[in-house]
Scaffold this motif. Structure first.
Motif, PDB file in Angstrom:
ATOM      1  N   ALA A 127      13.180  -3.065  -0.059  1.00 29.77           N
ATOM      2  CA  ALA A 127      12.953  -1.632   0.146  1.00 29.77           C
ATOM      3  C   ALA A 127      11.520  -1.246  -0.217  1.00 29.77           C
ATOM      4  CB  ALA A 127      13.950  -0.827  -0.690  1.00 29.77           C
ATOM      5  N   ALA A 128      11.025  -1.808  -1.322  1.00 32.41           N
ATOM      6  CA  ALA A 128       9.656  -1.501  -1.731  1.00 32.41           C
ATOM      7  C   ALA A 128       8.653  -2.024  -0.713  1.00 32.41           C
ATOM      8  CB  ALA A 128       9.385  -2.108  -3.109  1.00 32.41           C
ATOM      9  N   GLY A 129       8.913  -3.214  -0.183  1.00 29.13           N
ATOM     10  CA  GLY A 129       8.013  -3.764   0.829  1.00 29.13           C
ATOM     11  C   GLY A 129       7.965  -2.918   2.086  1.00 29.13           C
ATOM     12  N   LEU A 130       9.127  -2.427   2.515  1.00 26.98           N
ATOM     13  CA  LEU A 130       9.169  -1.574   3.704  1.00 26.98           C
ATOM     14  C   LEU A 130       8.424  -0.258   3.490  1.00 26.98           C
ATOM     15  CD1 LEU A 130      12.895  -2.058   4.811  1.00 26.98           C
ATOM     16  CD2 LEU A 130      10.861  -2.874   6.010  1.00 26.98           C
ATOM     17  N   VAL A 164       1.558   1.981   3.750  1.00 26.39           N
ATOM     18  CA  VAL A 164       0.520   2.464   2.831  1.00 26.39           C
ATOM     19  C   VAL A 164      -0.607   1.450   2.726  1.00 26.39           C
ATOM     20  CG1 VAL A 164       0.032   3.174   0.467  1.00 26.39           C
ATOM     21  CG2 VAL A 164       2.202   3.819   1.541  1.00 26.39           C
ATOM     22  N   PHE A 165      -0.249   0.184   2.527  1.00 26.03           N
ATOM     23  CA  PHE A 165      -1.272  -0.849   2.408  1.00 26.03           C
ATOM     24  C   PHE A 165      -1.981  -1.087   3.737  1.00 26.03           C
ATOM     25  CE2 PHE A 165       0.826  -1.893  -1.578  1.00 26.03           C
ATOM     26  CZ  PHE A 165      -0.242  -2.287  -2.374  1.00 26.03           C
ATOM     27  N   HIS A 166      -1.268  -0.844   4.832  1.00 25.49           N
ATOM     28  CA  HIS A 166      -1.918  -1.005   6.139  1.00 25.49           C
ATOM     29  C   HIS A 166      -3.035   0.019   6.314  1.00 25.49           C
ATOM     30  CE1 HIS A 166      -2.353  -2.139  10.327  1.00 25.49           C
ATOM     31  NE2 HIS A 166      -2.260  -0.869  10.669  1.00 25.49           N
ATOM     32  N   LEU A 167      -2.845   1.210   5.771  1.00 29.11           N
ATOM     33  CA  LEU A 167      -3.888   2.230   5.843  1.00 29.11           C
ATOM     34  C   LEU A 167      -5.023   1.963   4.856  1.00 29.11           C
ATOM     35  CD1 LEU A 167      -1.680   5.448   6.145  1.00 29.11           C
ATOM     36  CD2 LEU A 167      -2.982   4.320   7.964  1.00 29.11           C
ATOM     37  N   LEU A 168      -4.673   1.463   3.666  1.00 28.24           N
ATOM     38  CA  LEU A 168      -5.680   1.252   2.634  1.00 28.24           C
ATOM     39  C   LEU A 168      -6.451  -0.052   2.828  1.00 28.24           C
ATOM     40  CD1 LEU A 168      -3.620   2.404  -0.501  1.00 28.24           C
ATOM     41  CD2 LEU A 168      -5.321   3.716   0.791  1.00 28.24           C
ATOM     42  N   THR A 169      -5.718  -1.144   3.033  1.00 29.77           N
ATOM     43  CA  THR A 169      -6.340  -2.469   3.199  1.00 29.77           C
ATOM     44  C   THR A 169      -5.662  -3.186   4.357  1.00 29.77           C
ATOM     45  OG1 THR A 169      -4.809  -3.397   1.577  1.00 29.77           O
ATOM     46  CG2 THR A 169      -6.955  -2.659   0.757  1.00 29.77           C
ATOM     47  N   PRO A 170      -6.030  -2.870   5.589  1.00 31.97           N
ATOM     48  CA  PRO A 170      -5.342  -3.464   6.741  1.00 31.97           C
ATOM     49  C   PRO A 170      -5.443  -4.984   6.797  1.00 31.97           C
ATOM     50  CG  PRO A 170      -7.286  -2.205   7.418  1.00 31.97           C
ATOM     51  CD  PRO A 170      -7.079  -1.912   5.981  1.00 31.97           C
ATOM     52  N   GLY A 187      -0.489  -7.364   0.030  1.00 30.25           N
ATOM     53  CA  GLY A 187      -0.393  -6.297  -0.961  1.00 30.25           C
ATOM     54  C   GLY A 187       1.005  -5.730  -1.088  1.00 30.25           C
ATOM     55  N   ALA A 188       1.662  -5.485   0.066  1.00 26.35           N
ATOM     56  CA  ALA A 188       3.023  -4.947   0.030  1.00 26.35           C
ATOM     57  C   ALA A 188       3.995  -5.946  -0.576  1.00 26.35           C
ATOM     58  CB  ALA A 188       3.466  -4.557   1.437  1.00 26.35           C
TER      59      ALA A 188
END
Length: 247
Positions: free
Chosen positions: A206-209, A214-220, A226-227
């Motif tokens: 659930a946390a990964g989803l 969020v990580f895709h926007l911050l560090t694609p 990161g996730a």
């Protein structure tokens, strides 16, 4: 539970019989979903300019579908061979915990190491889920034989699927290829969610989803890493808290 009649039947099976049971297990809903995903991969490889031989060889040698997609993406991006190899290796590190969990379930004192090394090549999410589900019904000394039938059939069948689709005159529409690709991660998610033995596994997924976008926007460039790392840490902390309260 296995009744006495079934247990005596299993005990009378020869190694060839357990190998064929592994072959039959591969032709299941998870196996069919995986084949559908490889249909999409064949179209992707063809569009990327790979030859038939290269695509079929990649299917058998790399095997794990996400790693092959990463390799094709590296080819399209014009990356160097060391960079592509590093990217594929990094994407395959996720399979190491599966190997660590699966090998002890197959190993007996007489099992040769080279057999385990060879069977480790077949480890991917589909084969791992099917094996961990069926091993409880397979005698321990026959599990390597059973998994050899399961893993080799999945690999060889999908090599054939890729070859057939690649040589088809018409190409699949891009929307259909994308939809077929999505079947596999959806199956992986539902299977791993259902097979999780502890609530911490659900927390990690659930946390990964939730953290993935969020990580895709911050560090694609490092969104999956990161996730996954953040979700794993959160699940570990959750597990420690629950365990401490239980004691």
């Amino acid at each position: 539970m296995i009744d006495d009649d079934s247990r005596s039947t299993y005990a009378s099976l020869r190694p060839s019989g357990w190998y064929l049971r592994g072959v039959r297990t591969s032709f299941s809903l998870p196996g069919l979903i995986l084949m559908a995903a490889f249909v999409g991969f064949a179209g992707l490889a063809r569009d990327a300019g790979l030859t038939l031989v290269q695509t079929v060889f990649m299917t058998g040698i790399v095997w794990a579908l996400p790693a092959k997609v990463v390799l094709v993406g590296s080819i399209l991006a014009g990356n160097t061979l060391p960079a592509a190899a590093f990217a594929v290796s990094l994407s395959s590190v996720r399979l190491m915990p599966m190997v660590v969990a699966l090998v002890p379930e197959m190993r007996v004192p007489t099992t040769r190491k080279w057999v385990l090394y060879l069977l480790s090549h077949f480890v991917a999410v589909t084969s791992w889920v099917l094996a961990m589900e069926k091993f409880q019904h397979v005698p321990r000394k026959m599990r390597t034989t059973f998994y050899a039938g399961l893993g080799s059939t999945l690999v060889l069948t999908n090599m054939a699927v890729v070859a057939i689709v690649f040589t088809m005159a018409g190409r699949l529409p891009a929307t259909i290829s994308a939809a077929l690709f999505l079947l596999t991660p959806m199956y992986f998610l539902t299977s791993l969610w259902g097979s999780a033995r502890e609530r911490a596994g659900h927390v990690a997924m659930a946390a990964g989803l939730l953290l993935g976008p969020v990580f895709h926007l911050l560090t694609p460039e490092f969104d999956l890493l990161g996730a996954g790392l953040s979700g794993g840490i959160m699940a570990y902390v959750f597990h420690r808290i629950v365990r401490r309260r239980g004691t």
